[in-house]
Design an enzyme around this catalytic site. Structure first.
Site, PDB file in Angstrom:
ATOM      1  N   HIS A 463      90.676 -45.675 -25.783  1.00 53.23           N
ATOM      2  CA  HIS A 463      90.161 -45.943 -24.439  1.00 53.23           C
ATOM      3  C   HIS A 463      88.924 -45.077 -24.154  1.00 53.23           C
ATOM      4  O   HIS A 463      87.862 -45.587 -23.785  1.00 53.23           O
ATOM      5  CB  HIS A 463      91.253 -45.660 -23.399  1.00 53.23           C
ATOM      6  CG  HIS A 463      90.829 -45.866 -21.984  1.00 53.23           C
ATOM      7  ND1 HIS A 463      91.136 -47.012 -21.273  1.00 53.23           N
ATOM      8  CD2 HIS A 463      90.100 -45.094 -21.138  1.00 53.23           C
ATOM      9  CE1 HIS A 463      90.613 -46.924 -20.056  1.00 53.23           C
ATOM     10  NE2 HIS A 463      89.982 -45.758 -19.950  1.00 53.23           N
ATOM     11  N   GLU A 464      89.082 -43.766 -24.330  1.00 54.73           N
ATOM     12  CA  GLU A 464      87.951 -42.867 -24.032  1.00 54.73           C
ATOM     13  C   GLU A 464      86.788 -43.128 -24.982  1.00 54.73           C
ATOM     14  O   GLU A 464      85.630 -42.992 -24.613  1.00 54.73           O
ATOM     15  CB  GLU A 464      88.388 -41.396 -24.100  1.00 54.73           C
ATOM     16  CG  GLU A 464      89.423 -40.994 -23.055  1.00 54.73           C
ATOM     17  CD  GLU A 464      89.087 -41.426 -21.641  1.00 54.73           C
ATOM     18  OE1 GLU A 464      87.888 -41.501 -21.278  1.00 54.73           O
ATOM     19  OE2 GLU A 464      90.023 -41.724 -20.866  1.00 54.73           O
ATOM     20  N   HIS A 467      84.571 -45.834 -23.677  1.00 50.77           N
ATOM     21  CA  HIS A 467      83.579 -45.288 -22.733  1.00 50.77           C
ATOM     22  C   HIS A 467      82.441 -44.612 -23.501  1.00 50.77           C
ATOM     23  O   HIS A 467      81.275 -44.748 -23.156  1.00 50.77           O
ATOM     24  CB  HIS A 467      84.231 -44.235 -21.828  1.00 50.77           C
ATOM     25  CG  HIS A 467      85.083 -44.783 -20.724  1.00 50.77           C
ATOM     26  ND1 HIS A 467      84.640 -45.768 -19.851  1.00 50.77           N
ATOM     27  CD2 HIS A 467      86.344 -44.469 -20.326  1.00 50.77           C
ATOM     28  CE1 HIS A 467      85.611 -46.029 -18.969  1.00 50.77           C
ATOM     29  NE2 HIS A 467      86.641 -45.255 -19.245  1.00 50.77           N
ATOM     30  N   HIS A 470      79.934 -46.959 -24.817  1.00 51.54           N
ATOM     31  CA  HIS A 470      79.079 -47.433 -23.720  1.00 51.54           C
ATOM     32  C   HIS A 470      77.927 -46.449 -23.504  1.00 51.54           C
ATOM     33  O   HIS A 470      76.786 -46.838 -23.248  1.00 51.54           O
ATOM     34  CB  HIS A 470      79.943 -47.550 -22.454  1.00 51.54           C
ATOM     35  CG  HIS A 470      79.450 -48.555 -21.458  1.00 51.54           C
ATOM     36  ND1 HIS A 470      80.106 -48.787 -20.269  1.00 51.54           N
ATOM     37  CD2 HIS A 470      78.369 -49.372 -21.443  1.00 51.54           C
ATOM     38  CE1 HIS A 470      79.448 -49.722 -19.585  1.00 51.54           C
ATOM     39  NE2 HIS A 470      78.393 -50.082 -20.273  1.00 51.54           N
TER      40      HIS A 470
END
Length: 673
Positions: A463-464, A467, A470
């Protein structure tokens, strides 16, 4: 010589002393003010370049120094840093207000904004212009002088309250310990959790075992410890953070934050804080958010109630428990899951050695986006646990630096997050690459075992990392539109979509290897992970919806000054989603850091909103193959690299060819009958 005021590429952590921050921030504010003054004093007529672009470039030094400071305040704080944070927060609020309420500056921005249709701007330039104009109008530039002064006071006060809220939660987390000296009290706990508890006790010069409220200590105890009374004790301690009759009580702070946010929104002409926030979100209005949440609630609630009944019946059959309580939830859910799917989370852990999972997320990123990761020791870190990587593309071109900080310690807040020390931008025709960081709180290695992750921790890392991608793959002209600078209900798409690879055989076989034997995770485990993915998904969904509804209730209330009891208000907000009996001495709001310290106020719904996007997006990958280059390139081109340069729905449709449909999420969650 103050290292923060020298020219640096990566943060010079080891040469920074606590005493450097205040003078550096003071000086950086003065430099930023000079940048603003240069724009307002410019004798040329306002145009896009001398006003809007100049504004985007202003205050660069201040941005870099504060990103270092506030990241450390979350990941490696101490009393001095917390004191400095309290002192500098009002300075920064005041500077921001000085800028946003600077009439000469706003006049120039407004002047350019009014000629926008004749300026022949690119989509990204239009977005930057609109973002700048709106940030002025949404921060009071159109207000009368006396109202501007009132706004300044509110903002200064809010900055202080939010810091205090976070410090209180951290203090409560750190001040509790459950010291056990009888080994029978640890019955049911896996060996590595016992060993970790013994190490904490040793570090604190005590015999026996210590369980804390940090997730790697708290969660295994709540999941495996047979002693129901001790689970209850720990659960209540966790649930009453900020809700005790002591100096760290957050009730008054919650009420004040909510009142001030409402007052601020009214001052700016909005009906509520939620109306103000949602104007700049994909969801647009509180009505849309409520209808989105209630629609999901209607679909999830019957499943949740059925799951709850099953769990209660199971606990009754197993241990003659009449009424299932919150401290029974993880314990019996884990047992039932093990029985239904013959899947033991502990049996999975040996296949998820931290280093292997890191290699796994790197390999997945390489296969999808052509990235290469090389661990380096040439850049400075703020703690010996922090790892650093040089990230390049398939042609060997530099993409980004990555910092990774994986284990809990006393100066670090709970949870996991991604942040950055430098944003990507194109400056003087050079593509300045970003410096990105992920911070987690995973189980530490012990004397006898490496760091072995729970499956939940594996998905957290992915999940992290979503990010981080991105941030790392950003490719925009302006830093304020780069990377994760997107609408808040779009920001979770890259992170949540990457979690899907953790459930796929093709991806798991790349990295899930037994830490002792090197054996690849057995196919039946993979099948069970996938089968069990929607286990109790109704209850999970209800829990997320309850947080989203609580957040919206706090921030749409039309007269928050009439709320005088945090607990009572919260109970009413939870009424439609409640499964477990209420625990009188517990309160969620007083430790709800996402909305009272982080940036999720009137935005917690965005986790679920992004799940709709991510399920729909991943369905596209599944149709074409989870490592399909064409789909990955589209995702990189239209989502990851574009940041906030266009409206999110336009970017999404360009990637997917259509608007997202909620069916994919409901199907994945097993909520479509």
């Amino acid at each position: 010589m103050n290292p923060l005021l020298q020219k640096f590429n990566t943060p010079p952590f080891s040469s920074i002393k606590e005493t450097d921050y205040k003078p550096a921030i003071k000086e950086a504010i003065a430099l930023a003010k000079a940048d603003i003054e240069a724009i307002t004093k410019n004798a040329e007529k306002p145009n896009f370049s001398n006003t809007i672009e100049a504004l985007d470039a202003a205050g660069e030094k201040l941005g870099r120094i504060t990103s270092i400071f506030f990241n450390l305040n979350s990941a490696e704080t101490n009393k001095e840093i917390q004191t400095i944070a309290k002192e500098i927060s009002p300075w920064l609020s005041e500077f921001k207000n000085d800028m946003m309420l600077n009439e000469a500056l706003f006049d120039r921005v407004k002047n350019v904004y009014e000629q926008r249709n004749n300026l022949n701007l690119s989509t990204e330039q239009q977005m930057l212009l609109e973002k700048n104009y709106k940030s002025f109008s949404r921060n009071g530039a159109n207000l009368a002088e006396n109202k501007k002064a009132e706004l300044r006071e509110i903002d200064t006060e809010l900055a202080k309250l939010s810091l205090q809220f976070g410090e209180n939660v951290l203090a409560e987390t750190n001040s509790f310990e459950m010291h056990l000296t009888n080994e029978n009290d640890l019955d049911g706990l896996p060996d590595n959790a016992k060993e970790a508890a013994r190490e904490i006790a040793k570090q604190r010069d005590k015999d026996g075992w210590i369980i804390t409220l940090d997730y790697p200590s708290y969660i295994p105890f709540m999941t495996y410890a047979k002693n129901r009374d001790l689970r209850k004790k720990l659960s209540i301690a966790f649930g009453k953070k900020g809700f005790q009759n002591n100096e760290f009580n957050n009730e008054e702070i919650v009420l004040n934050i909510v009142k001030l946010r409402h007052k601020r929104a009214n001052l700016l002409g909005y009906k509520s804080h939620a109306h103000f926030v949602l104007e700049e979100r994909m969801a647009e209005t509180p009505d849309k958010v409520f209808s989105f949440l209630h629609d999901l609630l209607e679909k999830a609630k019957p499943a949740a109630e059925e799951e709850f009944l099953k769990l209660e019946t199971y606990a009754k059959k197993l241990d003659n428990i009449d009424k299932l309580q919150k401290w029974d939830s993880a314990f019996y859910a884990e047992k039932l899951k093990k029985e239904l799917f013959n899947l033991d989370q502990e049996a999975l852990k040996p296949y998820f050695k931290l280093e292997n999972v890191i290699d796994g997320v790197f390999t997945v990123s390489e296969k999808l986006f052509g990235l290469q990761f090389e661990e380096i020791n040439s850049i400075d870190v703020y703690h010996k646990d922090v790892k650093t990587y040089n990230v390049t593309d398939k042609d060997g071109q530099f993409v980004s630096y990555l910092y990774a900080d994986f284990h809990p310690r006393s100066g670090k807040r709970n949870g996991a997050w991604m942040t950055s020390y430098k944003s990507q931008e194109i400056k003087n025709n050079v593509n300045e690459r970003p410096q990105v960081s992920i911070v987690c709180n995973f189980t530490k290695p012990t004397a006898s075992k490496p760091s072995l992750l729970t499956f939940n921790e594996v998905t957290t890392l992915f999940h992290e990392f979503g990010h981080a991608l991105h941030g790392m793959l950003a490719n925009t002209t302006y830093k304020s539109l780069s990377g994760t600078s997107v609408y808040w209900d779009f920001v979770e798409l890259p992170s949540q979509v990457l979690e899907n690879w953790c459930y796929e055989k093709e991806a798991l076989e790349l990295f899930a290897k037994h830490y002792e034997t090197g054996e690849t995770i057995p196919i039946e485990y993979i099948e069970k992970i996938k089968e069990s993915a929607s286990f109790n998904e109704g209850m999970q969904t209800l829990r997320q919806l309850s947080f989203g509804l609580l957040d919206m209730r706090w921030h749409t209330h039309e007269a928050p000054d009439t709320i005088n009891n945090v607990k009572l208000f919260e109970k009413e907000a939870f009424a439609t989603t409640q499964l477990y009996p209420d625990v009188e001495e517990n309160c969620m709001s007083t430790a709800f850091s996402h909305i009272f310290q982080g940036g999720y106020s009137a935005g917690y719904y965005s986790y679920k909103w992004a799940e709709v996007l991510d399920a729909d997006a991943f369905e596209y990958f599944q149709e074409k193959g989870i490592f399909n280059k064409e789909v990955a390139d589209k995702f990189k081109t239209h989502v990851l690299s574009k940041g906030g340069t266009e409206k999110p729905m336009d970017l999404y449709k360009r990637f997917r060819g259509q608007e997202p449909k909620p069916e994919a999420l409901l199907k994945r969650a097993g909520l479509l009958k």
